[in-house]
Design a protein around this motif. Structure first.
Motif, PDB file in Angstrom:
ATOM      1  N   LEU A   8       0.843  -1.201   0.000  1.00  0.00           N
ATOM      2  CA  LEU A   8       0.000   0.000   0.000  1.00  0.00           C
ATOM      3  C   LEU A   8       0.876   1.247   0.000  1.00  0.00           C
ATOM      4  CD1 LEU A   8      -2.635  -1.187   2.619  1.00  0.00           C
ATOM      5  CD2 LEU A   8      -2.679  -1.452   0.140  1.00  0.00           C
ATOM      6  N   GLU A   9       1.636   1.381  -1.066  1.00  0.00           N
ATOM      7  CA  GLU A   9       2.489   2.543  -1.250  1.00  0.00           C
ATOM      8  C   GLU A   9       2.228   3.117  -2.636  1.00  0.00           C
ATOM      9  OE1 GLU A   9       4.207   3.955   0.943  1.00  0.00           O
ATOM     10  OE2 GLU A   9       4.454   2.450   2.512  1.00  0.00           O
ATOM     11  N   PRO A  10       2.437   4.417  -2.824  1.00  0.00           N
ATOM     12  CA  PRO A  10       2.148   5.017  -4.140  1.00  0.00           C
ATOM     13  C   PRO A  10       2.925   4.373  -5.275  1.00  0.00           C
ATOM     14  CG  PRO A  10       2.433   6.727  -2.478  1.00  0.00           C
ATOM     15  CD  PRO A  10       2.830   5.438  -1.831  1.00  0.00           C
ATOM     16  N   TRP A  11       4.185   3.973  -5.014  1.00  0.00           N
ATOM     17  CA  TRP A  11       4.987   3.414  -6.099  1.00  0.00           C
ATOM     18  C   TRP A  11       4.677   1.931  -6.334  1.00  0.00           C
ATOM     19  CZ3 TRP A  11       6.893   5.929  -1.817  1.00  0.00           C
ATOM     20  CH2 TRP A  11       7.269   5.124  -0.742  1.00  0.00           C
ATOM     21  N   GLY A  12       4.118   1.232  -5.348  1.00  0.00           N
ATOM     22  CA  GLY A  12       3.646  -0.124  -5.554  1.00  0.00           C
ATOM     23  C   GLY A  12       4.693  -1.203  -5.599  1.00  0.00           C
ATOM     24  N   PHE A  13       5.970  -0.861  -5.362  1.00  0.00           N
ATOM     25  CA  PHE A  13       7.013  -1.874  -5.392  1.00  0.00           C
ATOM     26  C   PHE A  13       7.171  -2.503  -4.020  1.00  0.00           C
ATOM     27  CE2 PHE A  13       8.265   0.890  -8.935  1.00  0.00           C
ATOM     28  CZ  PHE A  13       8.347  -0.060  -9.941  1.00  0.00           C
ATOM     29  N   HIS A  14       7.619  -3.749  -4.052  1.00  0.00           N
ATOM     30  CA  HIS A  14       7.870  -4.438  -2.793  1.00  0.00           C
ATOM     31  C   HIS A  14       9.113  -3.862  -2.124  1.00  0.00           C
ATOM     32  CE1 HIS A  14       4.894  -7.640  -2.662  1.00  0.00           C
ATOM     33  NE2 HIS A  14       5.011  -7.725  -3.966  1.00  0.00           N
ATOM     34  N   TYR A  49     -10.314  -6.130   7.583  1.00  0.00           N
ATOM     35  CA  TYR A  49      -8.960  -5.940   7.055  1.00  0.00           C
ATOM     36  C   TYR A  49      -9.006  -5.397   5.633  1.00  0.00           C
ATOM     37  CZ  TYR A  49      -7.191  -8.555  11.069  1.00  0.00           C
ATOM     38  OH  TYR A  49      -6.886  -8.963  12.339  1.00  0.00           O
ATOM     39  N   PHE A  50      -9.994  -5.853   4.845  1.00  0.00           N
ATOM     40  CA  PHE A  50     -10.126  -5.324   3.497  1.00  0.00           C
ATOM     41  C   PHE A  50     -10.493  -3.838   3.521  1.00  0.00           C
ATOM     42  CE2 PHE A  50     -12.758  -4.415  -0.251  1.00  0.00           C
ATOM     43  CZ  PHE A  50     -11.838  -4.697  -1.250  1.00  0.00           C
ATOM     44  N   TYR A  51     -11.304  -3.456   4.483  1.00  0.00           N
ATOM     45  CA  TYR A  51     -11.662  -2.044   4.625  1.00  0.00           C
ATOM     46  C   TYR A  51     -10.424  -1.209   4.947  1.00  0.00           C
ATOM     47  CZ  TYR A  51     -13.329   2.198   6.932  1.00  0.00           C
ATOM     48  OH  TYR A  51     -13.520   3.496   7.316  1.00  0.00           O
ATOM     49  N   LEU A  52      -9.593  -1.707   5.860  1.00  0.00           N
ATOM     50  CA  LEU A  52      -8.368  -0.981   6.187  1.00  0.00           C
ATOM     51  C   LEU A  52      -7.465  -0.857   4.968  1.00  0.00           C
ATOM     52  CD1 LEU A  52      -7.430  -2.474   9.682  1.00  0.00           C
ATOM     53  CD2 LEU A  52      -8.525  -0.289   9.201  1.00  0.00           C
ATOM     54  N   ALA A  53      -7.347  -1.947   4.195  1.00  0.00           N
ATOM     55  CA  ALA A  53      -6.488  -1.896   3.011  1.00  0.00           C
ATOM     56  C   ALA A  53      -7.062  -0.956   1.952  1.00  0.00           C
ATOM     57  CB  ALA A  53      -6.319  -3.305   2.439  1.00  0.00           C
ATOM     58  N   SER A  54      -8.373  -0.930   1.814  1.00  0.00           N
ATOM     59  CA  SER A  54      -8.983  -0.058   0.813  1.00  0.00           C
ATOM     60  C   SER A  54      -8.757   1.414   1.131  1.00  0.00           C
ATOM     61  CB  SER A  54     -10.482  -0.345   0.716  1.00  0.00           C
ATOM     62  OG  SER A  54     -10.712  -1.693   0.360  1.00  0.00           O
ATOM     63  N   ASN A  55      -8.609   1.713   2.430  1.00  0.00           N
ATOM     64  CA  ASN A  55      -8.368   3.084   2.843  1.00  0.00           C
ATOM     65  C   ASN A  55      -6.905   3.333   3.196  1.00  0.00           C
ATOM     66  OD1 ASN A  55     -11.247   4.498   3.251  1.00  0.00           O
ATOM     67  ND2 ASN A  55     -11.412   2.332   3.834  1.00  0.00           N
ATOM     68  N   TRP A  56      -6.048   2.425   2.781  1.00  0.00           N
ATOM     69  CA  TRP A  56      -4.603   2.564   2.967  1.00  0.00           C
ATOM     70  C   TRP A  56      -4.243   2.758   4.439  1.00  0.00           C
ATOM     71  CZ3 TRP A  56      -0.993   3.728  -1.355  1.00  0.00           C
ATOM     72  CH2 TRP A  56      -1.586   3.475  -2.610  1.00  0.00           C
ATOM     73  N   SER A 106      -3.721  -0.150   6.501  1.00  0.00           N
ATOM     74  CA  SER A 106      -3.214  -1.417   7.033  1.00  0.00           C
ATOM     75  C   SER A 106      -1.899  -1.199   7.755  1.00  0.00           C
ATOM     76  CB  SER A 106      -3.019  -2.430   5.897  1.00  0.00           C
ATOM     77  OG  SER A 106      -4.249  -2.724   5.277  1.00  0.00           O
ATOM     78  N   ALA A 107      -1.651  -2.059   8.727  1.00  0.00           N
ATOM     79  CA  ALA A 107      -0.427  -1.956   9.523  1.00  0.00           C
ATOM     80  C   ALA A 107       0.792  -2.158   8.635  1.00  0.00           C
ATOM     81  CB  ALA A 107      -0.445  -3.000  10.636  1.00  0.00           C
ATOM     82  N   GLY A 108       1.733  -1.242   8.726  1.00  0.00           N
ATOM     83  CA  GLY A 108       2.959  -1.344   7.953  1.00  0.00           C
ATOM     84  C   GLY A 108       2.774  -1.159   6.470  1.00  0.00           C
ATOM     85  N   SER A 109       1.608  -0.636   6.031  1.00  0.00           N
ATOM     86  CA  SER A 109       1.323  -0.450   4.604  1.00  0.00           C
ATOM     87  C   SER A 109       1.418  -1.759   3.833  1.00  0.00           C
ATOM     88  CB  SER A 109       2.278   0.595   3.991  1.00  0.00           C
ATOM     89  OG  SER A 109       2.093   1.846   4.612  1.00  0.00           O
ATOM     90  N   VAL A 110       1.032  -2.844   4.486  1.00  0.00           N
ATOM     91  CA  VAL A 110       1.056  -4.169   3.861  1.00  0.00           C
ATOM     92  C   VAL A 110      -0.273  -4.843   4.157  1.00  0.00           C
ATOM     93  CG1 VAL A 110       2.125  -6.444   3.867  1.00  0.00           C
ATOM     94  CG2 VAL A 110       3.549  -4.419   4.009  1.00  0.00           C
ATOM     95  N   HIS A 111      -0.909  -5.376   3.125  1.00  0.00           N
ATOM     96  CA  HIS A 111      -2.177  -6.077   3.280  1.00  0.00           C
ATOM     97  C   HIS A 111      -2.015  -7.519   2.831  1.00  0.00           C
ATOM     98  CE1 HIS A 111      -6.345  -7.183   3.227  1.00  0.00           C
ATOM     99  NE2 HIS A 111      -6.332  -7.377   1.915  1.00  0.00           N
ATOM    100  N   VAL A 112      -2.410  -8.435   3.690  1.00  0.00           N
ATOM    101  CA  VAL A 112      -2.339  -9.869   3.402  1.00  0.00           C
ATOM    102  C   VAL A 112      -3.754 -10.374   3.174  1.00  0.00           C
ATOM    103  CG1 VAL A 112      -1.656 -12.127   4.241  1.00  0.00           C
ATOM    104  CG2 VAL A 112      -0.259 -10.131   4.776  1.00  0.00           C
TER     105      VAL A 112
END
Length: 1137
Positions: free
Chosen positions: A654-660, A708-715, A717-723
């Protein structure tokens, strides 16, 4: 270290503060991996966005492999996790360690090696600080996982044997049977011969690494064979470096390698029984097994066991090279290519005093032992000759049979050779075949059956070795000739191999083809099942191919080159070649283009110039009898290949650049490790609703999935990582890819079916009452063991399409195998599907080059397939028992993992056969024997019973009053010792007789006694429906056990006595209560009187007599008043009475 092998990177690696390893040349850099949809395993960990990663666990004869999909940059972690490598460079604070590539040596990323200038497809080393701390807390916060200690969070694998450490570049055919698509995969292995030194640098335990490749080590040096245990060895070694006690060592199938100088003593023990003409430091023979390396120098043998702490229960690693058979004169080591019976083998041929014997070495759980065979007498004495010598030996593990090539010197000093068989079980030795002294005269034939009536040439036959393929029982005797036999008695001479040449070694793929290397480094090729031998190098076809490679400016070829070895990897033939280009030497692993060379030979030899008008026309003859060959109606492969597959996608970034980033890769690595840990530990005796190791992982988190999906959809999630929970699952529906599987496992009576579609090249139409096509294509199915398996072929001619459709069914005949543990002691055999007259002539053009057709060899393994288990069906057992007994009473303290059963109820057990590969689960319909092998009143007091106790507690023949249970079934084992149960059994009645351990169990509270039975269920010897020897041990909780008569009477007596005593006490209390009240009142009056009298004396003084008098008067009146009150109360009580 700068990476070599790219364009302009062929120089010897230079030092940059770290010790380098030797990379091999590559034509192209590592390409970015593309995102692929499941179930395709293409994808990588280090790509942008969320590529697919697939973990493939191979349940192959007890030994599985782990495949990780992604860039072809190798990640090697074998069954042991002793040494670590990194995905990316670690930036852990104060870690003091750097990135390690596959071998553990330092590495600098090169160009094109991943996003951000970093390498894709490398493993991340995690340390107790920095990055690890973040990843640990992030995994704990997101998933609630219970991870292993901090220093153990890395990819690993347990329980299954490791595969060869090689990049899999398999080809999956298109749905229409066209060009295959690349599917890069790589195995995961660990080099168990490394250790971390005091300075935290990795160093070898077998010797010291050398950092320079000297030309004299390879130029004009003869090639040598690469010997190892097939599908079992993570580290390969190669000797033969002249006058150096050094070997080439690799954990990546020579994609890269180490040059290691061995730390051995290099003794030379020459004596009258072991003559040595000269001393040399060269390592002549080198064999690698799963955990142990063997070498021979001069007449001495050494072995070294690597550090694989999780491979065996106890660590048997070596601290130094161990010299074995020190008093023997060893002239040669012979490999055994396949493991069997839980062990690996190696053979040492002797000279001198023990000439005629074989030292047979066994490697079991890292322990090495040798024994002298034959046991009672030498081979020379057994075959009644005075002078003989064993030239070669082959061990057939399935038959416990040792084949020896024996050279015999006759009375007139003439030499001849015999093939001798020795049975290790019966100690029986017999001569199988006497090799002719001279080469037969084939008179232009491709092959000749040796019957003894043929004519011979003047060229003597000089046998040098033997090769045996356990899948098709093909025995090859080679020297300056080739003899082959499928029964070790009747031999066929292959006349295409020139008698002027001498074979140095064979390289067998064990999949239907082999390569032959001669003493002058020529390479020949043989398809098993055919009789034609093809020359690959040198040849005109090779010159054409080299010219094309020069035009393409390939870095893998040079004018000056020396072949080091030849070997198969994933059914492809590879060369390890030392090239000298621009005064720089380097080792290169390159693919041997067998198909291209055969095509060029066919085109070069079979062409015709025809004149049409005023010009010549070039035409080629195509000897392939068909134009199209396509496999159809293939079943899903997993049920036959027994490969367990998991889908494990990287977390979403969950970062603007999208890279791991390193953080997301650390999380992904932890998830992969936890997934493999769940897989290795999944062995529950009680069947779960879903027998999937990932089910229990997420079952308590599914309710929060939308959150958890709601948190990821709104960016958020903990550590900017969604599992995503659905990204980790087991794959059960893998589809066939229009090609035969790698192997086929057949259980008792099972079958495998498919169809072959062939389009003929030249149809012949026959007119008559029935119009039909006489097809020139015929399909042959060759079985290695027709007594064990059978094949049915049905043909249908498609006239309008000029094609023929064949249906092939391969079935087990239920006759050649006893019961065995799942995945163990399997019988090796094979099926060869061949279009007659097409061997070596038919090729399919693909985008990856030509591919050979019409000669399809598939290994078949008969026995109990891997991945099958017996489980206690607790769900149906509870349901059925409730219906049959009209009730069900659980324990007072309910345990959902282990429900209770009532003692007085009839117990009806049911079991499941769970297929962990396909996900199928069905009721066990076979017969079994149930025994109580342990028990105790509590979980902490459970004890194991001895064999004698097990017999007394379970046998219907027991006369000692010790039976724990009984049944109304009358079926018993052959010795009448135990009852045979089935799913139709009448149930179990609990007895717990006087001498049984559950008799007279003392209750620990007010509830009825309980007992835990340890139950063993086995179908060994009583079930004829399967080859599987199922064994299940589980705990059964029984409550409501009755007390013994004596203890029950004692408890009744004590209880009755207490009750009667209480009743009598109550009556006595009721009768004596009035008197007791009266006595109490009187006693209280007297106490009050005494207290009042003492109070009056307290206030009296001698100086105030008047006051004293008044005080006395008041006290007297008060006492009289009290006495009247008491007397009046007594009168009233008396009146009432």
């Amino acid at each position: 270290m700068e990476r070599g092998g790219e364009k302009g990177g062929d120089k010897v690696p230079r030092f940059r503060g770290k010790k380098p390893r030797y990379p091999l040349a590559r034509d192209v850099p590592c390409w970015p991996c593309s995102v692929a949809e499941a179930p395709s395993p293409v994808g990588a960990v280090g790509t942008a966005g969320g590529a697919v990663g697939t973990v493939e666990v191979v349940g192959d004869t007890g030994n599985a492999g782990v495949h990780l999909a992604g860039c072809p940059e190798q990640l090697r972690v074998s069954r042991q996790e002793r040494y670590y490598r990194s995905f990316r460079r670690s930036r852990a604070v104060h870690s003091g360690q750097s990135v390690r590539p596959a071998s553990g040596r330092a590495h600098r990323p090169g160009r094109g090696e991943g996003t951000g200038g970093r390498r894709m497809g490398e493993v991340l080393e995690l340390h107790p600080s920095g990055l690890w701390t973040f990843a640990h807390h992030l995994l704990a916060d997101i998933l609630g996982l219970s991870l292993l200690p901090e220093d153990q969070l890395l990819l690993h694998r347990r329980g299954v044997p490791s595969q060869l450490p090689s990049l899999e570049d398999r080809a999956a055919a298109d749905p229409d049977g066209g060009s295959p698509l690349p599917q890069p995969r790589f195995h995961v292995n660990i080099n168990g011969f490394l250790e971390r030194g005091r300075d935290h640098e990795l160093q070898f335990t077998v010797g010291n690494e050398l950092f320079h490749l000297i030309p004299r080590h390879f130029v004009n040096v003869p090639s040598r064979p690469l010997w190892y245990t097939v599908d079992q060895t993570p580290v390969l070694i190669l000797g033969g470096i002249p006058e150096e006690k050094a070997i080439l060592l690799t954990d990546t199938n020579f994609k890269d390698f180490f040059l290691v100088e061995l730390s051995i003593d290099s003794c030379w023990v020459g004596s009258f029984y072991c003559p040595q003409a000269s001393f040399t430091a060269t390592i002549y023979d080198a064999i690698a097994t799963e955990s142990t390396l063997f070498i021979r120098q001069n007449q001495l043998i050494y072995y070294f066991t690597g550090t694989y702490t999780t491979l065996y229960e106890n660590n048997h690693s070596s601290e130094r090279w161990v010299r074995v058979l020190a008093n023997e004169c060893i002239k040669r080591l012979c490999p055994v290519h396949f493991h069997s019976n839980g062990s690996e083998y190696v053979m040492a041929l002797t000279a001198g005093k023990n000439e005629g014997y074989v030292h047979f070495g066994t490697i079991t759980d890292g322990l090495v032992s040798f024994k002298l065979l034959p046991r009672d007498r030498s081979v020379c004495n057994a075959i009644l000759v005075d002078n003989c010598s064993i030239t070669w030996a082959v061990f057939i593990a399935g038959d416990y049979n040792l084949l020896m090539l024996v050279e015999i010197v006759g009375p007139t000093s003439s030499k001849y050779f015999q093939v001798v068989s020795y049975d290790l079980v019966s100690d029986y030795l017999v001569v199988l075949y006497t090799i002719p002294e001279f080469i037969p005269d084939a008179r232009g034939l491709e092959f000749l059956m040796i019957l003894g009536t043929e004519s011979y040439t003047n060229f003597p036959m000089v046998p040098k070795g033997m090769s045996y393929n356990p899948y098709n029982n093909l025995l090859l005797i080679w020297g300056n000739f080739l003899l082959q036999s499928f029964n070790s008695e009747n031999f066929i001479y292959l006349a295409d191999f020139p008698k002027e040449l001498s074979i140095k070694y064979l390289v067998n793929s064990f999949r239907g083809d082999m390569a032959i290397v001669t003493e002058n480094e020529e390479i020949w090729y043989l398809l098993e099942g055919s009789y034609q031998v093809y020359q690959l190098f040198p040849s005109k076809a090779w010159e054409v191919y080299i010219s094309l490679q020069v035009l393409q400016q390939s870095s893998r070829y040079a004018p000056n080159e020396t072949m080091v070895t030849l070997f198969y990897e994933d059914n492809k033939l590879y060369q390890l070649v030392y090239l000298i280009d621009n005064q720089q030497g380097r080792l290169v692993k390159r693919l041997m283009p067998v198909e291209q060379l055969l095509m060029y030979q066919q085109i070069n030899n079979e062409y015709v110039l025809e004149r049409q008008g005023s010009h010549l026309t070039l035409s080629f003859s195509n000897f392939c009898p068909f134009t199209v060959m396509r496999l159809q109606e293939l079943p899903n492969p997993q049920i036959y290949t027994r490969q367990e597959r998991y889908r494990a996608q990287p977390p979403r970034v969950l970062e603007p650049w999208g890279f791991h980033s390193e953080n997301s890769l650390a999380v992904y690595q932890g998830l992969i490790y936890y997934l493999l840990s769940l897989h290795s530990k999944y062995d529950k005796p009680y069947a779960e609703p879903v027998h999937d190791s990932t089910w229990r992982w997420w079952k308590n988190k599914k309710q929060d999935q939308e959150y958890y999906f709601y948190l990821a959809s709104n960016w958020r999630s903990a550590g900017s990582v969604h599992v995503d929970m659905t990204s980790y699952e087991k794959i059960y529906d893998l589809k066939a890819e229009n090609e035969l599987p790698e192997r086929i496992f057949l259980d008792k009576g099972t079958s495998y079916s498919f169809s072959v579609f062939l389009t003929a090249r030249k149809p012949e139409v026959q007119h008559g009452p029935s119009f039909q096509v006489l097809s020139p294509v015929d399909l042959a199915v060759v079985l290695a063991d027709p007594d064990c398996i059978e094949a049915m072929v049905k043909e249908k001619v498609l006239v309008n399409r000029n094609s023929v459709l064949f249906w092939v069914t391969l079935s087990d005949k239920r006759s050649c195998f006893d019961q065995g543990i799942s995945g163990h002691h399997l019988m090796k055999t094979s099926m060869l599907v061949n279009v007659l007259g097409s061997s070596g002539h038919c090729f399919q053009n693909t985008n990856r080059g030509p591919r050979m057709q019409s000669n399809l060899m598939v290994p078949v393994l008969i026995g109990c397939p891997p991945g099958k288990r017996l489980a206690f069906d607790i769900t149906y057992t509870l349901q059925y028992n409730r219906v049959q007994n009209k009730h069900y009473f659980d324990c007072v303290k309910v345990d959902p993992e282990m429900p209770c059963f009532l003692f007085r109820d009839i117990f009806y057990p049911f079991f499941l056969i769970q297929d962990l590969v396909t996900g199928d689960s069905g009721s066990f319909q076979g017969s079994y024997v149930l025994k109580v092998v342990g028990g105790g009143p509590t979980l902490d007091t459970i004890k194991e019973y001895s064999e004698e106790e097990i017999y007394r507690f379970n046998s219907p023949l027991d006369k000692t009053g010790s039976l724990i249970w009984t049944t109304e079934n009358t079926t018993t084992t052959e010795d009448l010792a135990f009852n045979i149960m089935s799913h139709n059994s009448l149930g179990i009645e609990w007895l717990c007789l006087e001498n049984s351990p559950c008799h007279d169990t003392i209750p620990h509270n007010i509830f009825a006694p309980e007992f835990f039975f340890k139950v063993l269920v086995s179908n060994r010897g009583v079930d004829e429906s399967t080859y599987c020897d199922y064994q299940l041990t589980f705990l059964l909780h029984i409550h409501g056990l009755p007390l013994s008569a004596r203890r029950a009477f004692l408890i009744l007596l004590v209880s009755a006595s207490l009750f009667v005593g209480l009743v009598i006490l109550y009556i006595v209390c009721c009768l004596l209560s009035p008197y007791m009240v009266k006595v109490c009142n009187i006693l209280r009056w007297k106490i009050n009187s005494i207290i009042g009298l003492e109070s009056s004396y307290t206030y009296s003084t001698p100086s105030d007599s008047r006051a004293f008098s008044r005080s006395g008067t008041v006290s007297w009146r008060s006492s009289r008043l009290n006495s009247r009150v008491v007397y009046k109360g007594a009168e009233e009580n008396k009146a009432e009475t």
